[in-house]
Write a protein that holds these residues in place. Structure first.
Motif, PDB file in Angstrom:
ATOM      1  N   SER A  88       0.810  -1.211   0.000  1.00 32.62           N
ATOM      2  CA  SER A  88       0.000   0.000   0.000  1.00 32.62           C
ATOM      3  C   SER A  88       0.848   1.269   0.000  1.00 32.62           C
ATOM      4  CB  SER A  88      -0.930   0.009   1.222  1.00 32.62           C
ATOM      5  OG  SER A  88      -0.175  -0.012   2.429  1.00 32.62           O
ATOM      6  N   GLY A  89       2.122   1.150   0.401  1.00 33.46           N
ATOM      7  CA  GLY A  89       2.981   2.320   0.440  1.00 33.46           C
ATOM      8  C   GLY A  89       3.916   2.448  -0.733  1.00 33.46           C
ATOM      9  N   LEU A  90       3.696   1.679  -1.792  1.00 33.93           N
ATOM     10  CA  LEU A  90       4.591   1.732  -2.949  1.00 33.93           C
ATOM     11  C   LEU A  90       4.570   3.098  -3.630  1.00 33.93           C
ATOM     12  CD1 LEU A  90       4.143  -1.732  -4.712  1.00 33.93           C
ATOM     13  CD2 LEU A  90       6.259  -0.790  -3.801  1.00 33.93           C
ATOM     14  N   GLY A  91       3.381   3.649  -3.826  1.00 36.16           N
ATOM     15  CA  GLY A  91       3.274   4.920  -4.548  1.00 36.16           C
ATOM     16  C   GLY A  91       3.529   4.748  -6.035  1.00 36.16           C
ATOM     17  N   GLY A  92       3.532   5.854  -6.749  1.00 34.53           N
ATOM     18  CA  GLY A  92       3.716   5.809  -8.199  1.00 34.53           C
ATOM     19  C   GLY A  92       5.066   5.249  -8.601  1.00 34.53           C
ATOM     20  N   ARG A  93       6.132   5.735  -7.962  1.00 31.83           N
ATOM     21  CA  ARG A  93       7.467   5.241  -8.308  1.00 31.83           C
ATOM     22  C   ARG A  93       7.618   3.763  -7.961  1.00 31.83           C
ATOM     23  NH1 ARG A  93      12.047   9.804  -6.786  1.00 31.83           N
ATOM     24  NH2 ARG A  93      11.440  11.342  -8.387  1.00 31.83           N
ATOM     25  N   GLY A  94       7.019   3.348  -6.862  1.00 32.15           N
ATOM     26  CA  GLY A  94       7.096   1.948  -6.477  1.00 32.15           C
ATOM     27  C   GLY A  94       6.399   1.044  -7.472  1.00 32.15           C
ATOM     28  N   LEU A  95       5.275   1.490  -7.994  1.00 30.80           N
ATOM     29  CA  LEU A  95       4.572   0.694  -9.005  1.00 30.80           C
ATOM     30  C   LEU A  95       5.396   0.601 -10.284  1.00 30.80           C
ATOM     31  CD1 LEU A  95       0.908   1.963  -8.512  1.00 30.80           C
ATOM     32  CD2 LEU A  95       1.883  -0.237  -7.807  1.00 30.80           C
ATOM     33  N   VAL A  96       6.051   1.695 -10.664  1.00 34.51           N
ATOM     34  CA  VAL A  96       6.932   1.663 -11.836  1.00 34.51           C
ATOM     35  C   VAL A  96       8.091   0.701 -11.583  1.00 34.51           C
ATOM     36  CG1 VAL A  96       8.519   3.010 -13.254  1.00 34.51           C
ATOM     37  CG2 VAL A  96       6.315   3.980 -12.591  1.00 34.51           C
ATOM     38  N   MET A  97       8.682   0.766 -10.388  1.00 34.76           N
ATOM     39  CA  MET A  97       9.750  -0.167 -10.028  1.00 34.76           C
ATOM     40  C   MET A  97       9.287  -1.610 -10.184  1.00 34.76           C
ATOM     41  SD  MET A  97      11.682   1.176  -6.611  1.00 34.76           S
ATOM     42  CE  MET A  97      12.856   2.541  -6.625  1.00 34.76           C
ATOM     43  N   THR A  98       8.109  -1.902  -9.645  1.00 36.41           N
ATOM     44  CA  THR A  98       7.596  -3.268  -9.698  1.00 36.41           C
ATOM     45  C   THR A  98       7.413  -3.724 -11.140  1.00 36.41           C
ATOM     46  OG1 THR A  98       6.427  -2.896  -7.604  1.00 36.41           O
ATOM     47  CG2 THR A  98       5.737  -4.773  -8.933  1.00 36.41           C
ATOM     48  N   ALA A  99       6.864  -2.859 -11.982  1.00 36.56           N
ATOM     49  CA  ALA A  99       6.608  -3.222 -13.374  1.00 36.56           C
ATOM     50  C   ALA A  99       7.908  -3.492 -14.127  1.00 36.56           C
ATOM     51  CB  ALA A  99       5.812  -2.118 -14.063  1.00 36.56           C
ATOM     52  N   VAL A 100       8.898  -2.616 -13.973  1.00 39.15           N
ATOM     53  CA  VAL A 100      10.143  -2.799 -14.727  1.00 39.15           C
ATOM     54  C   VAL A 100      10.947  -3.966 -14.172  1.00 39.15           C
ATOM     55  CG1 VAL A 100      10.245  -0.401 -15.479  1.00 39.15           C
ATOM     56  CG2 VAL A 100      11.366  -1.051 -13.349  1.00 39.15           C
ATOM     57  N   VAL A 101      10.899  -4.186 -12.857  1.00 42.40           N
ATOM     58  CA  VAL A 101      11.586  -5.343 -12.273  1.00 42.40           C
ATOM     59  C   VAL A 101      10.969  -6.633 -12.785  1.00 42.40           C
ATOM     60  CG1 VAL A 101      11.794  -6.636 -10.114  1.00 42.40           C
ATOM     61  CG2 VAL A 101      12.511  -4.259 -10.197  1.00 42.40           C
ATOM     62  N   LEU A 102       9.645  -6.702 -12.814  1.00 40.20           N
ATOM     63  CA  LEU A 102       8.962  -7.897 -13.306  1.00 40.20           C
ATOM     64  C   LEU A 102       9.274  -8.138 -14.778  1.00 40.20           C
ATOM     65  CD1 LEU A 102       6.946 -10.182 -12.773  1.00 40.20           C
ATOM     66  CD2 LEU A 102       5.099  -8.590 -13.331  1.00 40.20           C
ATOM     67  N   LEU A 103       9.249  -7.066 -15.572  1.00 42.06           N
ATOM     68  CA  LEU A 103       9.541  -7.208 -16.999  1.00 42.06           C
ATOM     69  C   LEU A 103      10.976  -7.688 -17.227  1.00 42.06           C
ATOM     70  CD1 LEU A 103       8.665  -6.797 -19.945  1.00 42.06           C
ATOM     71  CD2 LEU A 103       9.449  -4.420 -19.769  1.00 42.06           C
ATOM     72  N   ALA A 104      11.925  -7.062 -16.535  1.00 45.43           N
ATOM     73  CA  ALA A 104      13.328  -7.459 -16.703  1.00 45.43           C
ATOM     74  C   ALA A 104      13.555  -8.890 -16.244  1.00 45.43           C
ATOM     75  CB  ALA A 104      14.233  -6.498 -15.924  1.00 45.43           C
ATOM     76  N   ALA A 105      12.911  -9.284 -15.154  1.00 43.08           N
ATOM     77  CA  ALA A 105      13.083 -10.646 -14.641  1.00 43.08           C
ATOM     78  C   ALA A 105      12.574 -11.675 -15.637  1.00 43.08           C
ATOM     79  CB  ALA A 105      12.347 -10.787 -13.301  1.00 43.08           C
ATOM     80  N   CYS A 106      11.379 -11.447 -16.183  1.00 43.91           N
ATOM     81  CA  CYS A 106      10.789 -12.408 -17.121  1.00 43.91           C
ATOM     82  C   CYS A 106      11.549 -12.453 -18.437  1.00 43.91           C
ATOM     83  CB  CYS A 106       9.315 -12.059 -17.363  1.00 43.91           C
ATOM     84  SG  CYS A 106       8.253 -12.243 -15.922  1.00 43.91           S
ATOM     85  N   VAL A 107      11.888 -11.297 -18.961  1.00 46.92           N
ATOM     86  CA  VAL A 107      12.608 -11.242 -20.237  1.00 46.92           C
ATOM     87  C   VAL A 107      13.979 -11.892 -20.098  1.00 46.92           C
ATOM     88  CG1 VAL A 107      13.701  -9.698 -21.909  1.00 46.92           C
ATOM     89  CG2 VAL A 107      11.369  -9.245 -21.128  1.00 46.92           C
ATOM     90  N   GLY A 108      14.682 -11.567 -19.015  1.00 52.24           N
ATOM     91  CA  GLY A 108      16.015 -12.107 -18.839  1.00 52.24           C
ATOM     92  C   GLY A 108      16.028 -13.619 -18.731  1.00 52.24           C
ATOM     93  N   LYS A 109      15.200 -14.163 -17.871  1.00 50.09           N
ATOM     94  CA  LYS A 109      15.186 -15.608 -17.663  1.00 50.09           C
ATOM     95  C   LYS A 109      14.667 -16.352 -18.888  1.00 50.09           C
ATOM     96  CE  LYS A 109      16.755 -17.006 -13.696  1.00 50.09           C
ATOM     97  NZ  LYS A 109      17.836 -17.989 -13.620  1.00 50.09           N
ATOM     98  N   PHE A 110      13.519 -15.905 -19.399  1.00 53.42           N
ATOM     99  CA  PHE A 110      12.909 -16.650 -20.492  1.00 53.42           C
ATOM    100  C   PHE A 110      13.770 -16.577 -21.750  1.00 53.42           C
ATOM    101  CE2 PHE A 110      10.201 -17.103 -24.209  1.00 53.42           C
ATOM    102  CZ  PHE A 110       9.562 -18.301 -23.930  1.00 53.42           C
ATOM    103  N   THR A 111      14.229 -15.393 -22.086  1.00 50.90           N
ATOM    104  CA  THR A 111      15.028 -15.249 -23.309  1.00 50.90           C
ATOM    105  C   THR A 111      16.329 -16.027 -23.207  1.00 50.90           C
ATOM    106  OG1 THR A 111      14.088 -13.049 -23.648  1.00 50.90           O
ATOM    107  CG2 THR A 111      16.092 -13.591 -24.875  1.00 50.90           C
TER     108      THR A 111
END
Length: 441
Positions: free
Chosen positions: A325-348
Motif C-alpha cells: 500500500s505504500g509503494l506509490g507511483g514510483r514503487g509501481l513503476v519499479m515493480t513493473a520494470v523489475v517484473l519485466l526485466a526478470a521475465c525477459v532475462g530468464k525466459f530469453t
C-alpha cells in the motif's frame, strides 16, 4: 517466580503473546497453503502470501491496530531468531539435495551448461543495468553503501536465481520430474542457484569489506572454510557415519551431528562476514549423502520437516518489511520494470540457449517458463540484501512481488506450453522428487 522476575526486568514479551503470535502465523500459513494447492499452486506460495498479508500490506488498511494485535512488535525479535533457525535448516536441505554429478549424456551436459549460463548472464546484466537506472529513486537513508555498485551487483544476483525447491514441487505435482524436461530444468536450476549464491557471496564480501585488506581477508577465510569442509569435514563425517562403525545404525547420532554441524558452519560464515545461510548451504552440500541414506535416511527428512514448520515465521518476518500500500507511483513503476526485466532475462536466456542446443520450440518454451520461477529462494536472497543495506524497502517490496508473481505464473504457463501428462502416466508414482539431479537423459 524467578522467571517472572527476569521477564519483568527485561523487554521480553510475555510467553503467551509470543505463543499466540506463533499460533496465528502457523494457522494463516496452513489455511493459505491448502487454498494454494486447490488452485494447483505449490503450498509454499500460500505460506508466502500469508506472511505478506500479516504485514502492513493488508492489516494496516483495517482499523483497530490489527497488525500489532496479531503480531505484537515486542515479539518480532524472537520471531526473527526463530525464522533464522528455520532458514538455516532449510538451506542445509537445499545444499543436501544439490547434486549435478550424474548427468548421463554429453548432450544433456552441454544443454544444461548452455542454458544455465545464459539464463544467469542475461538476467544479471539486466538486473545490474536496472539498478543503475533506479538508483536515483532509492532512499539513500536506508542504504549502507555509497554509489550504485553494491545495488547493481546485488540486483543482478537476485535476478539470476531460480527457485530450486519450488521448481521441484511444480514438476512433482505435474508428473514431470521423470520426464527429460523435468530433469534438465532441475539440473539448470541447481547450476543457476550455485552460480547465483557464489555471486551473492562475492557481493557480500565486496559490500561489507571496508578496504583491500578486509576484502582479501574475507575471501581468504571463506576459501579456507570451504577447503576445510571438503578436505576435513566430509572425510570425518564419512568415517563417523560409516555403517561399519560399532555405533552406526541409530538415528540419534546422525541427527545430532548434522544439526550441530550445520549450526557451527553457519556461525563460522557469519563470523567471517558472510550470511549464515552460506554456511548452512555449504555444509549440506559436503555431507556424505550415501552414508546417511544407508544408515539414517529419515534424519534429513526430519530436519526438512522442522524447517518447513519454521519457514512461515520467516515469511511473516519478511512480510513485515513489505508494504504494497505504500509503494506509490514510483514503487509501481519499479515493480513493473523489475517484473519485466526478470521475465525477459530468464525466459530469453533459457529459450535461446535451449534452441541452440537442439530443443524444440515447445521444449524451449517450457524450459524458459520453468526457470522463471523464483519463489522461496528469492526471498532468502532479498532478506540478505535488505540486511546488507544494498536495497531499500520499496525496491525490496517490488522484488518480493516479482518473486511471487513469477512463481504463481509458472504453473498455468507450463500447462499451456506443455499440457499435463495423462492421469495413467503419473498415478503409479506420486511421490515428490528428491531434488537431486541424477536422472537427466
Amino acid at each position: 517466580m524467578q522467571t517472572h522476575l527476569l521477564l519483568a526486568g527485561s523487554t521480553a514479551p510475555p510467553t503467551g503473546r509470543f505463543l499466540l503470535a506463533l499460533a496465528v502465523i502457523l494457522t494463516v500459513a496452513f489455511v493459505l497453503a491448502r487454498l494454494a494447492q486447490r488452485v494447483r499452486q505449490p503450498a509454499v506460495m500460500g505460506e508466502i502470501i500469508g506472511g505478506i498479508l500479516l504485514g502492513p500490506s493488508l492489516l494496516s488498511l483495517f482499523p483497530g491496530e490489527l497488525e500489532t494485535r496479531l503480531v505484537p512488535p515486542a515479539t518480532l525479535p524472537y520471531l526473527q531468531l526463530l525464522s533464522q533457525l528455520g532458514l538455516v535448516l532449510f538451506m542445509f536441505g537445499v545444499g543436501y539435495q544439490f547434486d549435478i554429478g550424474h548427468l548421463r549424456t554429453p548432450t544433456a551436459k552441454r544443454q544444461v551448461a548452455a542454458v544455465s549460463l545464459s539464463s544467469v548472464a542475461l538476467p544479471f546484466a539486466l538486473g545490474a543495468g536496472l539498478a543503475y537506472a533506479l538508483y536515483p529513486w532509492l532512499s539513500k537513508s536506508e542504504l549502507k553503501t555509497d554509489g550504485p555498485l553494491g545495488p547493481a551487483l546485488f540486483l543482478g544476483a537476485a535476478m539470476s536465481i531460480t527457485a530450486f525447491p519450488v521448481l521441484a514441487r511444480i514438476l512433482a505435482e505435474r508428473g514431470l520430474y521423470k520426464d527429460p524436461l523435468g530433469s534438465i530444468s532441475l539440473a539448470c536450476a541447481a547450476v543457476q542457484d550455485f552460480l547465483a549464491w557464489c555471486i551473492l557471496a562475492a557481493v557480500v564480501v565486496v559490500v561489507r569489506a571496508s578496504g583491500p585488506w578486509p576484502l582479501a581477508r574475507m575471501a581468504l577465510e571463506s576459501a579456507l572454510l570451504l577447503a576445510a569442509l571438503v578436505l576435513l569435514v566430509r572425510p570425518g563425517l564419512s568415517w563417523l557415519l560409516d555403517p561399519a562403525r560399532p555405533w552406526a545404525g541409530g538415528t540419534a547420532l546422525t541427527h545430532a551431528v548434522l544439526v550441530v554441524g550445520v549450526l557451527l558452519t553457519a556461525v563460522a560464515t557469519d563470523e567471517i562476514g558472510l550470511h549464515a545461510v552460506f554456511g548452512a548451504f555449504a555444509f549440506g552440500a559436503v555431507v556424505p549423502r550415501a552414508k546417511i541414506d544407508e544408515t539414517a535416511p529419515q534424519v534429513p527428512e526430519r530436519i526438512e520437516q522442522t524447517s518447513l514448520l519454521l519457514l512461515p515465521v520467516f515469511f511473516t518476518v519478511t512480510g513485515m518489511s513489505v508494504d504494497i500500500s505504500g509503494l506509490g507511483g514510483r514503487g509501481l513503476v519499479m515493480t513493473a520494470v523489475v517484473l519485466l526485466a526478470a521475465c525477459v532475462g530468464k525466459f530469453t536466456g533459457a529459450f535461446g540457449a535451449a534452441r541452440l542446443t537442439g530443443a524444440t520450440p515447445r521444449e524451449a518454451t517450457a524450459l524458459g517458463v520453468l526457470l522463471n520461477a523464483r519463489g522461496l529462494t528469492e526471498l532468502v536472497i532479498l532478506n540478505v540484501g535488505l540486511g546488507l543495506g544494498v536495497i531499500d524497502t520499496r525496491l525490496f517490496t517490488a522484488m518480493v512481488l516479482m518473486a511471487v508473481i513469477t512463481t504463481l505464473m509458472t504453473g498455468p504457463l507450463l500447462d499451456r506450453a506443455r499440457p499435463p501428462l495423462p492421469a495413467e502416466d503419473t498415478a503409479s508414482d506420486t511421490r515428490p522428487p528428491r531434488a537431486s539431479i541424477g536422472s537427466a537423459p
